[in-house]
Write an enzyme that holds these catalytic residues in place. Structure first.
Site, PDB file in Angstrom:
ATOM      1  N   GLU A 113      -2.669  -9.271   3.313  1.00  0.00           N
ATOM      2  CA  GLU A 113      -3.116  -9.760   4.623  1.00  0.00           C
ATOM      3  C   GLU A 113      -4.633  -9.750   4.752  1.00  0.00           C
ATOM      4  O   GLU A 113      -5.192 -10.275   5.718  1.00  0.00           O
ATOM      5  CB  GLU A 113      -2.508  -8.901   5.739  1.00  0.00           C
ATOM      6  N   CYS A 141       0.830  -1.202   0.000  1.00  0.00           N
ATOM      7  CA  CYS A 141       0.000   0.000   0.000  1.00  0.00           C
ATOM      8  C   CYS A 141       0.872   1.263   0.000  1.00  0.00           C
ATOM      9  O   CYS A 141       1.584   1.507  -0.963  1.00  0.00           O
ATOM     10  CB  CYS A 141      -0.973  -0.038   1.181  1.00  0.00           C
ATOM     11  N   HIS A 188      -3.681  -5.325  -0.396  1.00  0.00           N
ATOM     12  CA  HIS A 188      -3.423  -5.833   0.948  1.00  0.00           C
ATOM     13  C   HIS A 188      -3.453  -7.359   0.977  1.00  0.00           C
ATOM     14  O   HIS A 188      -4.522  -7.959   1.113  1.00  0.00           O
ATOM     15  CB  HIS A 188      -4.456  -5.277   1.931  1.00  0.00           C
TER      16      HIS A 188
END
Length: 385
Positions: free
Chosen positions: A360, A274, A358
Site C-alpha cells: 500500500e 508485515c 508494504h
C-alpha cells in the site's frame, strides 16, 4: 563580540553512553525506545503515525523534514505510533498547498518529542554497524539534563524482543471500513454496494491498507488483534486479511497463531502484510528472528522469485521470517535484494500468501499494489467455484 553558542535543548542518549545534543521541538519530557532510521524522502507524517513504529524513535536520513507541514488526510492512525523523531535540520515553516498545520505544533499536540541539528549520517552508520540501540530522548527548553540518568534509562529498557505491542495499538472494538484510496481531484471516496466480505485483523493496521482493500472491491470488517477464529468465522468472510503491526511477532503469536490456524482449516483466502506476514509464517510452522537494524524506508528492492521481477517497495520491520524454517508446502516467493532476507511466502496450491513489505506504500512506490487485486481475484474464484 562573538555570539554565544545556543544551549542545546534536547539530548539523545544511547545505551552505550554515546550522546547527541541538539534543538528540541514538539513535546517536552523524556521517552525511552529503540532507535531506527528511515530512508524515505517523503511521508514523514505517515511514518510517524504508522502503528508499526510503536516503541521506536525514528531517525530520518532525509534532511528536510517538516517542510510540507501536516494534514489530517495523511494520518495512518489516530495517534502517532513512533515515540519520537531525530532530524538533521530543524523543521521550518511549511510550504505546501495541502498543509493544514506545521510539524512542530502537531508533535506538541500529539505528545511526541523531536530533536534537530543532529549528524544523522553518523547516527545512521552507528545503527547499521552496531544494531538498533536502546535510547533515551529528552527535550527540556532550559537545557538541563541528567545525563547519567538518561543513559541508565536507555540501558535498563528491555527492548522489543518478547514484547507484544499489537494489543496496545489495535482497535478497541470491531468496525466497518469503506473509504477508498485518494485520487485527484475527488480525494477520498466511499465504496458503494455489496463487495467481497473481508475480515481484517488489526495488529496495528494503517488506514491506507484498508483503503486499498476497499478499492479492490472488498467489504471490510476490522476486528481487534485478540479476535478468535470463532469471532472471525462468525462474520462469514470470503477472505481474511492480517495487518501490519509492531513488536515481537512471537509474543503476538501467542494468541494470533491459534486464530490463524482456525481460519486456515476453513480453506479461506488469506493475505498478510508485515507483522501479518510473520503471523502467517508462525501459524504455518516457521520461526521469526530479530534483525540487526531492520528495514525501514521506501526504496527497498525485492525480487519475486517466481516471475523474476524486481519491485521497489516500502518497508518497516525489525523482525524477519527465518526462511530456513519454512516447512514443506510453504514456498518462499520474495527476497530482499539488500540482504537476502525473506520477503514473501505462499502456501502451495492454496490462495494463502503474505509479504513482508508494504504494497500500500504510504509513503513509497506502488509497484506491489497488484497484491490487493490478487487477493480479490482469489475470493472471486472461490465464490465462482
Amino acid at each position: 563580540m562573538p555570539t554565544a553558542t545556543p544551549k542545546p535543548t534536547a539530548c539523545l542518549a544511547l545505551a552505550d553512553g554515546t550522546l547527541f545534543f541538539g534543538t528540541g521541538f514538539g513535546a517536552t519530557g523524556e521517552t525511552v525506545a529503540e532507535l531506527v532510521f528511515n530512508t524515505a524522502m517523503t511521508g514523514y507524517q505517515e511514518i510517524m503515525t504508522d502503528p508499526s513504529y510503536a516503541g521506536q524513535v525514528v531517525t530520518f536520513t532525509f534532511p528536510h523534514i517538516g517542510n510540507t507541514g501536516v494534514t489530517p488526510e495523511d494520518d495512518e492512525t489516530g495517534e502517532p505510533g513512533a515515540a519520537g523523531m531525530v532530524v538533521k535540520w530543524d523543521p521550518t515553516e511549511p510550504s505546501n498547498w495541502r498543509a493544514a498545520g506545521d510539524l512542530v505544533r502537531w508533535l506538541t499536540a500529539k505528545g511526541r518529542i523531536g530533536i534537530g541539528g543532529i549528524d544523522t549520517r553518523r547516527l545512521t552508520r552507528a545503527i547499521r554497524q552496531q544494531g538498533a540501540p536502546h535510547v533515551a530522548l529528552a527535550h527540556d527548553p532550559s537545557g538541563n539534563f541528567d545525563i547519567a540518568a538518561l543513559v541508565a534509562k536507555a540501558r535498563e529498557w528491555k527492548g522489543l524482543v518478547g514484547l507484544d505491542l499489537a494489543k496496545d495499538v489495535t482497535c478497541a472494538q470491531s468496525y466497518r471500513w469503506d473509504e477508498k484510496r485518494w485520487a485527484w481531484p475527488e480525494g477520498y471516496t466511499r465504496r458503494e454496494g455489496p463487495g467481497l466480505r473481508v475480515v481484517a485483523i488489526d495488529y496495528g493496521a494503517k488506514r491506507n491498507i484498508l483503503r486499498c482493500l476497499a478499492s479492490a472491491g472488498c467489504e471490510v470488517t476490522v476486528l481487534p488483534a485478540t479476535a478468535t477464529a470463532e469471532d472471525v468465522l462468525a462474520l462469514n468472510p470470503e477472505g481474511v486479511f492480517l495487518s501490519n503491526g509492531p513488536g515481537d511477532p512471537a509474543a503476538t503469536g501467542e494468541y494470533a497463531v491459534p486464530m490463524i490456524r482456525g481460519v486456515l482449516d476453513r480453506d479461506l483466502p488469506v493475505f498478510g502484510i508485515c507483522l501479518g506476514h510473520q503471523m502467517l509464517a508462525l501459524a504455518l510452522g516457521a520461526r521469526t528472528v530479530k534483525m540487526n537494524h531492520g528495514h525501514h524506508g521506501a526504496n527497498h528492492p525485492v525480487k519475486d522469485l517466481e516471475s523474476g521481477k524486481v519491485e521497489i517497495t516500502s518497508m518497516n520491520h525489525g523482525f524477519t521470517v527465518d526462511s530456513q524454517t519454512l516447512p514443506a508446502g510453504v514456498v518462499e516467493t520474495h527476497v530482499s535484494l539488500f540482504d537476502g532476507s525473506n520477503c514473501g511466502i505462499r502456501v502451495a496450491d492454496r490462495p494463502v500468501f503474505s509479504v513482508q513489505y508494504h504494497p500500500e506504500a504510504s509513503p513509497g512506490p506502488q509497484d506491489s499494489y497488484y497484491l490487493f487485486d490478487r487477493f480479490a481475484a482469489a475470493m472471486r474464484a472461490r465464490r465462482a467455484a
